[in-house]
Design an enzyme around this catalytic site. Sequence first.
Site, short mmCIF file in Angstrom:
data_model
loop_
_atom_site.label_atom_id
_atom_site.label_comp_id
_atom_site.label_asym_id
_atom_site.label_seq_id
_atom_site.Cartn_x
_atom_site.Cartn_y
_atom_site.Cartn_z
N GLN A 170 0.82 -1.20 0.06
CA GLN A 170 -0.05 -0.01 -0.01
C GLN A 170 0.77 1.12 0.17
O GLN A 170 1.67 1.42 1.01
CB GLN A 170 -0.93 -0.01 1.17
CG GLN A 170 -1.96 1.23 1.23
CD GLN A 170 -2.57 1.19 2.60
OE1 GLN A 170 -2.07 1.62 3.78
NE2 GLN A 170 -3.88 0.84 2.65
N GLY A 171 0.86 2.07 -1.20
CA GLY A 171 1.68 3.25 -1.32
C GLY A 171 0.57 4.42 -0.76
O GLY A 171 0.31 5.17 -1.64
N SER A 175 1.12 6.45 2.96
CA SER A 175 1.72 7.33 3.83
C SER A 175 3.07 7.79 3.47
O SER A 175 3.73 7.17 2.42
CB SER A 175 1.90 6.66 5.02
OG SER A 175 0.82 6.10 5.87
N SER A 187 3.66 -1.51 4.51
CA SER A 187 4.08 -3.00 4.99
C SER A 187 4.23 -3.96 4.04
O SER A 187 3.66 -4.09 2.85
CB SER A 187 2.71 -3.27 5.69
OG SER A 187 2.27 -2.42 6.65
N GLU A 221 -10.47 -1.90 5.89
CA GLU A 221 -9.51 -2.28 6.60
C GLU A 221 -9.89 -2.10 8.24
O GLU A 221 -9.56 -3.04 8.95
CB GLU A 221 -8.14 -1.32 6.63
CG GLU A 221 -7.30 -1.51 7.53
CD GLU A 221 -5.92 -0.65 7.37
OE1 GLU A 221 -4.63 -0.86 7.58
OE2 GLU A 221 -6.26 0.59 6.70
N SER A 244 -3.62 7.40 13.59
CA SER A 244 -2.89 7.68 14.95
C SER A 244 -4.16 7.72 16.02
O SER A 244 -5.07 8.41 15.59
CB SER A 244 -1.80 8.90 15.02
OG SER A 244 -2.60 10.10 14.89
N GLU A 291 -4.38 10.28 18.11
CA GLU A 291 -4.68 11.69 18.17
C GLU A 291 -5.88 11.94 16.98
O GLU A 291 -6.64 12.55 17.27
CB GLU A 291 -3.56 12.74 17.90
CG GLU A 291 -2.63 12.49 19.06
CD GLU A 291 -1.48 11.31 19.06
OE1 GLU A 291 -0.98 11.06 20.08
OE2 GLU A 291 -1.63 10.37 17.97
#
Length: 392
Positions: free
Chosen positions: A130-131, A133, A165, A248, A371, A373
């Site tokens: 997966q491209g 981030s 990943s 996901e 995240s 946050e």
Amino acid sequence: MELDFGPAVRDFREELRDWLADHLVGEFAEHRGVGGPTDGAAWEVRLAWDRELSAGGWLGVGWPREYGGRGLGLLEEIVFEYEYARANAPYRATGNALDLLGPMLLKVGADEQKERFLPPILAVEELWGQGFSEPGAGSDLASVRTRAERDGEGWVVSGQKVWTSFGVHADWLYVLARTDPDSVRHKGLTMLLLPTDQPGVEIRPIRNLAGQDEFAEVFLSDARTAADLVVGEVGQGWRTAMATLGIERGTTLLPQQLTFEREAESLIELARERGALDDPMLRRRIVDAWISVRVMRTTNLRTLAELTAGRTPGAQATTAKLYASTRHQRLGHLAQELAGPAGQIVGADYGLDTRQRSFLLSLAETIYGGSSEIQRNIIGEQILGLPKEPRP
């Protein structure tokens, strides 16, 4: 815990249990529970196990038959994931394509893309990364800066991706890139399928705290892909990406919960061995850990009930990822504390035991997949109706 959805899927469940009992043996049985979404342990064994699953027709049980699946329904998919986790089978090496890319193509991909890519996924012939981030565009994915320009019959892609990943094993990447250079934030993004075996793609492994290199950074320098390998519409990549992330977050929590339950049971056994249950403060923390995994179970069952009734999952589905990741970290901290000095000693060649590896890998769970946050912002703004976080 038994998940019984009635006679309609009971035969399917028994067939699956029998198959797992017959095939989860030998080297595969020796690697029960190995691996995870950020754990690249025993890669070749897991790849061989995926091929065993493929030969038995157990990959893509809900995918249409014309692409190699079984064409079954949501109940069978849920039962498969639960029984698979219950058997503590190795984590599937092809999980990225099975859980994310494949469902995305089934949902918004062109017919030609489905025919080209879905059968090799189920046959374990092509692996995907997966491209999404990037440096500066992780949880804030809308800040993607990787560019793709149309050049004749294809796209030319340049930029950098990170935290890919199992990227070192990927034959293909699905890449979120900015195709409108004047666009900002969520607009002007496009989802592209890009082969890795070409001069313009450099993949460098990133070693994590557990000593593994399942993560990678990817450098794209005028990498090329065909014009028709756009998933969805040009400029609408954000919509496609959000559909992928929704898939996901909706498919991983039930197996994850069973893993955490095993760790909680192991924690209680360790506490008994160390006499920790005599300490009222430690006993309280252990009970809290035991309660937390049952809260996860209840949450997941509520979400499953809504899905099987055809309803959109409620607020508990949005909070599930935040709760699971933070509680798992607490569970790992407590297990290491109970292990005492022995928990800080590793074997030869940095040989971590199961408890140590789980603890170290859990530290990333409050980052990847959104995240904590960002998750709190989503809960506050979209569920509680609080004012949006100020932006510069």
